[in-house]
Design a protein around this motif. Structure first.
Motif, mmCIF file in Angstrom:
data_model
loop_
_atom_site.group_PDB
_atom_site.id
_atom_site.type_symbol
_atom_site.label_atom_id
_atom_site.label_comp_id
_atom_site.label_asym_id
_atom_site.label_seq_id
_atom_site.Cartn_x
_atom_site.Cartn_y
_atom_site.Cartn_z
ATOM 1 N N ALA A 81 0.838 -1.208 0.000
ATOM 2 C CA ALA A 81 0.000 0.000 0.000
ATOM 3 C C ALA A 81 0.869 1.253 0.000
ATOM 4 O O ALA A 81 0.516 2.270 -0.614
ATOM 5 C CB ALA A 81 -0.935 -0.006 1.211
ATOM 6 N N GLN A 85 1.356 4.233 -3.052
ATOM 7 C CA GLN A 85 1.334 5.681 -2.807
ATOM 8 C C GLN A 85 2.594 6.344 -3.350
ATOM 9 O O GLN A 85 2.536 7.407 -3.989
ATOM 10 C CB GLN A 85 1.205 5.941 -1.302
ATOM 11 C CG GLN A 85 1.108 7.419 -0.943
ATOM 12 C CD GLN A 85 1.224 7.641 0.555
ATOM 13 O OE1 GLN A 85 2.019 6.984 1.234
ATOM 14 N NE2 GLN A 85 0.432 8.568 1.072
ATOM 15 N N LEU A 137 -5.366 -0.232 -5.495
ATOM 16 C CA LEU A 137 -5.269 1.168 -5.097
ATOM 17 C C LEU A 137 -5.159 2.086 -6.312
ATOM 18 O O LEU A 137 -5.699 3.201 -6.308
ATOM 19 C CB LEU A 137 -4.074 1.359 -4.168
ATOM 20 C CG LEU A 137 -4.303 0.810 -2.763
ATOM 21 C CD1 LEU A 137 -2.988 0.668 -2.003
ATOM 22 C CD2 LEU A 137 -5.269 1.701 -1.987
ATOM 23 N N TYR A 142 -11.834 3.685 -2.140
ATOM 24 C CA TYR A 142 -11.384 2.956 -0.956
ATOM 25 C C TYR A 142 -11.152 1.492 -1.306
ATOM 26 O O TYR A 142 -11.904 0.891 -2.076
ATOM 27 C CB TYR A 142 -12.414 3.085 0.165
ATOM 28 C CG TYR A 142 -12.383 4.448 0.821
ATOM 29 C CD1 TYR A 142 -11.473 4.730 1.836
ATOM 30 C CD2 TYR A 142 -13.258 5.448 0.408
ATOM 31 C CE1 TYR A 142 -11.442 5.987 2.432
ATOM 32 C CE2 TYR A 142 -13.220 6.700 0.992
ATOM 33 C CZ TYR A 142 -12.315 6.961 2.001
ATOM 34 O OH TYR A 142 -12.273 8.203 2.582
ATOM 35 N N VAL A 152 -5.212 -4.949 3.917
ATOM 36 C CA VAL A 152 -5.356 -3.512 3.684
ATOM 37 C C VAL A 152 -6.717 -3.105 4.215
ATOM 38 O O VAL A 152 -7.740 -3.725 3.881
ATOM 39 C CB VAL A 152 -5.246 -3.159 2.182
ATOM 40 C CG1 VAL A 152 -5.447 -1.665 1.973
ATOM 41 C CG2 VAL A 152 -3.896 -3.589 1.636
ATOM 42 N N ALA A 155 -7.959 1.655 2.580
ATOM 43 C CA ALA A 155 -6.922 2.541 2.061
ATOM 44 C C ALA A 155 -7.420 3.244 0.797
ATOM 45 O O ALA A 155 -8.244 2.712 0.053
ATOM 46 C CB ALA A 155 -5.658 1.751 1.756
#
Length: 318
Positions: A81, A85, A137, A142, A152, A155
């Motif tokens: 995760a 990002q 993601l 979400y 997760v 996230a």
């Protein structure tokens, strides 16, 4: 075949790496890849800055050259995760020039978090789950995930680029190709293996990028080049089945104690002559690779190599 340049975090500090990236863009390289290490392979290399911080600075210092991790391991030292990002942020900072390159990692870099080093089949399971998390993601909104290795909880990436970040996956054989081709946009490999290339495209159903890497040691003095290649790159001949398992620089030094300079010079082009480099580049092209990143061995020898690439090597390729 697009030619790239390697920002080798094991052999140069962060300030130098950013300068080298700008130099690679000016020299005419199409893309730059960055290793992502916590340790150098050998103590003689002497560096290991944080790759993601360096890449953020590189994105600001360049404007046209494509950027890539080669490779990040999203299974232990980083949670997937967090990698998602980081990759989305890099795509924004670079103006959609970034590719996320991932692999199953090496004990050398991942042992630092103290979780032990799982066998390769477990690492591949973890990488497959990590890719599911990253893609989930990247889809936006979400995201929740409950797997055998990762969880997760609600996230969301709040800053997503307009162009989805491509994902390239490192493979080494039929098993990893069949597992990861459906989860990756591009293939990464470090040997000019035509079977890997054809298997990857067959598994995906359409041709895609296949990105290789070639170490070279350019120098006006061939003897100095061979000496430097042996000093800093003798670990390379061990093969990834060995390299992935050793835990520290002392282990790599012991494992390569009987590797001679002549052994290294047989596999790595050394010296001022472009022809041996061109011959090995041709092997990757014939195998079906679409992209090839060169590694110039020696952190203090990048400026001279970039000048050689600009004036001699890249023009010879075109």
């Amino acid at each position: 075949m697009r030619m790239g340049y390697t920002l080798m975090t094991e052999q140069a500090g962060p300030v130098e790496l950013v300068r080298h990236a700008a130099g690679a863009e000016q020299a005419g390289f199409s893309f730059a890849v960055s290793s992502d290490h916590y340790f150098p392979w050998l103590a003689e290399q002497g560096h290991a800055p944080n790759a993601w911080t360096v890449l953020g600075a590189v994105a600001n210092a360049t404007s046209t050259i494509d950027l890539m991790t080669y490779v990040t391991c999203p299974i232990m030292r980083y949670h997937p995760a967090v990698v998602a990002q980081q990759a989305a942020t890099m795509q924004l900072l670079s103006g959609n020039r970034f590719t996320l390159g991932v692999g199953a990692g090496e004990n050398l870099n991942e042992h630092v978090v103290g979780r032990g080093w799982p066998p390769v089949n477990i690492r591949h399971e973890m990488l497959a789950e990590a890719l599911q998390v990253i893609h989930g993601l990247f889809d936006g909104g979400y995201f929740n995930y409950a797997g055998a290795h990762f969880r997760v909880d609600a996230a969301k990436l709040w800053d997503l680029p307009s162009v989805r970040t491509p994902v390239a996956v490192a493979v080494s054989g039929e098993q990893s190709v069949s597992r990861f081709a459906p989860l990756g946009d591009a293939m990464i490999a470090v040997e000019p293996d035509s079977d890997l290339c054809s298997a990857w495209d067959s598994a995906r159903g359409v041709p895609s990028r296949k990105i290789g890497q070639l170490p070279v040691c350019w120098d006006t003095d061939r003897a100095a080049a061979v000496k430097r290649a042996h000093e800093q790159f003798r670990w390379f001949g061990g093969g990834w089945k060995v390299n992935a398992e050793l835990p520290d620089v002392t282990s790599f030094a012991a494992a390569t104690a009987y590797v001679t300079p002549e052994d290294v010079a047989l596999s790595i082009p050394c010296g001022p002559d472009p022809e041996p480099i061109l011959a090995q580049i041709d092997e990757y092209a014939k195998a079906g690779f679409t992209d090839l990143a060169l590694v110039q061995i020696g952190g203090d020898h990048q400026d001279a190599f970039l000048d050689f690439a600009k004036t001699t090597l890249l023009p010879a390729l075109t």
